[in-house]
Motif scaffolding. Sequence first.
Motif, PDB file in Angstrom:
ATOM      1  N   HIS A   1      -8.525   4.935 -12.421  1.00 58.31           N
ATOM      2  CA  HIS A   1      -8.007   5.148 -11.086  1.00 58.31           C
ATOM      3  C   HIS A   1      -8.642   4.360  -9.801  1.00 58.31           C
ATOM      4  O   HIS A   1      -9.936   4.301 -10.031  1.00 58.31           O
ATOM      5  N   PRO A   2      -8.086   4.005  -9.141  1.00 59.45           N
ATOM      6  CA  PRO A   2      -8.545   3.145  -7.965  1.00 59.45           C
ATOM      7  C   PRO A   2      -9.700   4.055  -7.286  1.00 59.45           C
ATOM      8  O   PRO A   2     -10.733   3.438  -6.824  1.00 59.45           O
TER       9      PRO A   2
ATOM     10  N   CYS B   1       1.409   9.622  -3.289  1.00 55.03           N
ATOM     11  CA  CYS B   1      -0.203   9.407  -3.574  1.00 55.03           C
ATOM     12  C   CYS B   1      -1.047   9.718  -2.665  1.00 55.03           C
ATOM     13  O   CYS B   1      -0.905   9.083  -1.511  1.00 55.03           O
TER      14      CYS B   1
ATOM     15  N   HIS C   1      -3.027   7.056  -1.053  1.00 54.36           N
ATOM     16  CA  HIS C   1      -2.382   5.600  -0.557  1.00 54.36           C
ATOM     17  C   HIS C   1      -2.891   5.218   0.508  1.00 54.36           C
ATOM     18  O   HIS C   1      -2.938   4.083   0.920  1.00 54.36           O
TER      19      HIS C   1
ATOM     20  N   CYS D   1      -5.966   3.265  -0.563  1.00 53.72           N
ATOM     21  CA  CYS D   1      -6.135   2.627  -1.631  1.00 53.72           C
ATOM     22  C   CYS D   1      -5.886   1.339  -1.617  1.00 53.72           C
ATOM     23  O   CYS D   1      -4.954   0.815  -1.002  1.00 53.72           O
TER      24      CYS D   1
ATOM     25  N   CYS E   1       3.770   4.350  -3.839  1.00 48.39           N
ATOM     26  CA  CYS E   1       2.847   5.183  -3.501  1.00 48.39           C
ATOM     27  C   CYS E   1       2.991   6.005  -2.371  1.00 48.39           C
ATOM     28  O   CYS E   1       2.643   7.319  -2.439  1.00 48.39           O
TER      29      CYS E   1
ATOM     30  N   CYS F   1      -1.892   7.666 -11.478  1.00 52.74           N
ATOM     31  CA  CYS F   1      -1.667   6.391 -10.573  1.00 52.74           C
ATOM     32  C   CYS F   1      -0.443   5.688 -10.754  1.00 52.74           C
ATOM     33  O   CYS F   1      -0.342   5.382 -12.325  1.00 52.74           O
ATOM     34  N   HIS F   2       0.374   5.093 -10.199  1.00 57.39           N
ATOM     35  CA  HIS F   2       1.533   4.643 -10.732  1.00 57.39           C
ATOM     36  C   HIS F   2       1.209   3.261 -11.257  1.00 57.39           C
ATOM     37  O   HIS F   2       2.210   2.560 -12.101  1.00 57.39           O
TER      38      HIS F   2
HETATM   39 FE1  SF4 Z   1      -3.356   3.658  -5.377  1.00 55.15          FE
HETATM   40 FE2  SF4 Z   1      -0.763   3.929  -5.525  1.00 55.15          FE
HETATM   41 FE3  SF4 Z   1      -2.316   4.340  -7.627  1.00 55.15          FE
HETATM   42 FE4  SF4 Z   1      -2.310   5.835  -5.601  1.00 55.15          FE
HETATM   43  S1  SF4 Z   1      -0.499   5.539  -7.121  1.00 55.15           S
HETATM   44  S2  SF4 Z   1      -4.046   5.246  -6.530  1.00 55.15           S
HETATM   45  S3  SF4 Z   1      -1.951   4.438  -4.012  1.00 55.15           S
HETATM   46  S4  SF4 Z   1      -1.911   2.298  -6.745  1.00 55.15           S
END
Ligand code: SF4
Length: 341
Positions: free
Chosen positions: A258-259, A296, A299, A302, A309, A327-328
């Motif tokens: 996850h970022p 999210c 977002h 991120c 997101c 996370c997408h």
């Molecule tokens: Fe980042 Fe999108 Fe993943 Fe959320 S879903 S962590 S905003 S890439």
Amino acid sequence: MTAPPAARTDRPLLEVKDLKKHFPIRTGFFAGISGYVYAVDGVSFAIRRGETLSLVGESGCGKSTVGRTVLRLLEPTAGEVWLDGQRIDDIPLRRLRPLRRRMQVVFQDPFSSLNPRLKVREILAEPITNFGLASSASELDDRIADLMDKVRLPRDAVNRYPHEFSGGQRQRIGIARALAPGADLIICDEAVSALDVSVKAQIVNLLSDLQDELGLSLLFISHDLAIVEHITHRVAVMYLGKIVEIADKRTLFAAPKHPYTEALLSAVPVPDPTTRRNRIILTGDVPSPIRPPSGCRFHTRCPHAFDRCKVEEPALRTVAPGQVAACHLHDPAAQPVARAA
Ligand code: SF4
């Protein structure tokens, strides 16, 4: 610091299912509810016997609220909490009382959580007598002496008051008090955060040794990933009231998915000075849990966010053996979109 022992069985001691804690906001004494603080908003995890699960995230992400809600120091808004196969979130407090013996808490500030007017002996005797665990004065003395041995404090220190101890020693007393009623789950709520670095290491080693000796399960709540790495088996990362990633420690530290986890880990000092880690600086403040972002929740900060997101909340999905992330970018169907974004 010593490595944590392996978890002992696969049977969960604690199961938390879709737990929510929303605090109502009132603007005046007679005013109605004008909104909610979505402090914990659908959190699920399990802890096996003899296992440590760490709950990590920035200040205000809801991790301490999870601990307090599991203990029912706060009443849950929704969701379920199961202790050793028994549901405990909806039972009357008088029926919860005997179960409280099995789950105890160690708070961040041992000084404010220990009654300054009581000697250590009285502090430790209280839970033992409250739960009827000693049938005579000599048995009570033996139990207290054993607790002092377990937390490596001299037995004669039971005649001193909390203010006569250092911060690390006070935290040992806090741990002894948690062990006193025979707990098998201990929730450590930022239990070493206020201590000096060397004392932190001593307390973490003590908790690991006690876990090995007694088969304790630990929910270790902390914002400090460097400390977490030394004590935990698995890590759950929280952001704005939700868990965004869970993985065993080695997987999470070696390959976060996850970022947000990547950003947290990039700030952890690397012991080897020849190894470089690229620091990921998150821009913007943590959004308010009163109005969490759509889609999210991460977002707005991120570095990889794309259109989806903002509108669709990512579900926790398995991204590797023993690792889930919300996370997408890890949705196979969405990857071409993510790469193009
Ligand atoms: Fe980042 Fe999108 Fe993943 Fe959320 S879903 S962590 S905003 S890439």
